[in-house]
Design a protein around this motif. Sequence first.
Motif, mmCIF file in Angstrom:
data_model
loop_
_atom_site.group_PDB
_atom_site.id
_atom_site.type_symbol
_atom_site.label_atom_id
_atom_site.label_comp_id
_atom_site.label_asym_id
_atom_site.label_seq_id
_atom_site.Cartn_x
_atom_site.Cartn_y
_atom_site.Cartn_z
ATOM 1 N N PRO A 15 4.149 -9.750 -9.577
ATOM 2 C CA PRO A 15 3.019 -9.330 -8.730
ATOM 3 C C PRO A 15 2.801 -10.237 -7.523
ATOM 4 O O PRO A 15 2.501 -9.743 -6.425
ATOM 5 N N ASP A 16 2.931 -11.539 -7.705
ATOM 6 C CA ASP A 16 2.704 -12.447 -6.576
ATOM 7 C C ASP A 16 3.784 -12.293 -5.511
ATOM 8 O O ASP A 16 3.491 -12.288 -4.306
ATOM 9 N N GLN A 17 5.034 -12.182 -5.941
ATOM 10 C CA GLN A 17 6.125 -11.999 -4.987
ATOM 11 C C GLN A 17 6.005 -10.655 -4.272
ATOM 12 O O GLN A 17 6.256 -10.555 -3.064
ATOM 13 N N LEU A 18 5.630 -9.622 -5.013
ATOM 14 C CA LEU A 18 5.446 -8.303 -4.409
ATOM 15 C C LEU A 18 4.348 -8.337 -3.361
ATOM 16 O O LEU A 18 4.489 -7.764 -2.263
ATOM 17 N N ARG A 19 3.255 -9.012 -3.662
ATOM 18 C CA ARG A 19 2.158 -9.134 -2.692
ATOM 19 C C ARG A 19 2.637 -9.821 -1.417
ATOM 20 O O ARG A 19 2.311 -9.385 -0.302
ATOM 21 N N ARG A 20 3.412 -10.895 -1.561
ATOM 22 C CA ARG A 20 3.937 -11.599 -0.393
ATOM 23 C C ARG A 20 4.827 -10.683 0.442
ATOM 24 O O ARG A 20 4.755 -10.675 1.672
ATOM 25 N N LEU A 21 5.665 -9.882 -0.208
ATOM 26 C CA LEU A 21 6.535 -8.962 0.524
ATOM 27 C C LEU A 21 5.712 -7.932 1.286
ATOM 28 O O LEU A 21 5.961 -7.687 2.485
ATOM 29 N N LEU A 22 4.739 -7.343 0.620
ATOM 30 C CA LEU A 22 3.907 -6.333 1.281
ATOM 31 C C LEU A 22 3.121 -6.934 2.439
ATOM 32 O O LEU A 22 2.927 -6.289 3.482
#
Length: 304
Positions: A15-22
């Motif tokens: 979730p944290d990595q996905l948030r950074r990508l978005l």
Amino acid sequence: MDRLLNIGVCSYRRPDQLRRLLQSFAGMRVPSSLQLLVTVIDNDPAGSAQPVVAEMKASLPFSLGYCHEMRRGIPCARNRAIAEALIAEADYLVFVDDDEWVEVDWLEQLYNYALLKDGAVICGRVKAEVPEGTRAVMAEFFERKVYPTGARRAYCATNNVLIPIAVVRDLSLRFDESRPFAGGEDTLFFTEVSARGVEILYCAEAVVHEVIPAERISVRWQSRRKFAAGTTQAVQKRACGRGRMGIIQSGVAQLLGALISAPLYFATGRTDSGYRSWLKACRSAGLIGGAIGVRSDFYRQIAE
């Protein structure tokens, strides 16, 4: 009429990595002639990506969709991304990984080059960001060769690639789901793309950054990953017409050379060279194993 580009992001418990990508998507420039859709394919049965998508949806200047793919394994998620792009009637499908972030001009560079090379698959540059203090020899593992823009590639990966939708629609190409946790199915997919006559071209200006977690800076992880890569390479060579015995003979020769050189390097204090030889031995062992039918489930533990 504006063209529709669908960015597919396959995610599993990051979730944290996905948030950074978005968030990096929110800051990138989008060509004015392009309609953008981002689709997150959540491969976690618990749906861990859904709260992130819900949180980010209102703050992004483009459409953000969410799909829950219950069939386990990255090829299943990638095939779901293809299916969603076809349903949306997208003109292009772009893949990036959920542990990456993109530069401001990434999409511009990727898309504009695709317009110049109509019908070609375009792959971009991936820069690895390793944890501070990582030994140089272990950081080398994640370095990817940089090619000049326009270089033709025999295959690529799904960590930074644009695919004209006609490639998957008209050629009916999909990722192999028979080895859902093996890894390397993107290599095999794009090898087949190339074999079917589609150009794969490199665009050095389209840059994403991959953030490497600390747990991958280990001898065990890198050794296992090299072995898995070797098994995939064997399958790829077979698909390209190489004979089984030829692959085995090549693998044995490489393995023996690496096993002889590695202890010599270590004994003479050249530990970095010894480590490189050890990783070569792991890959060679995987090459032999893959040629005789050994299958790696390297990503099963990650997906559990």
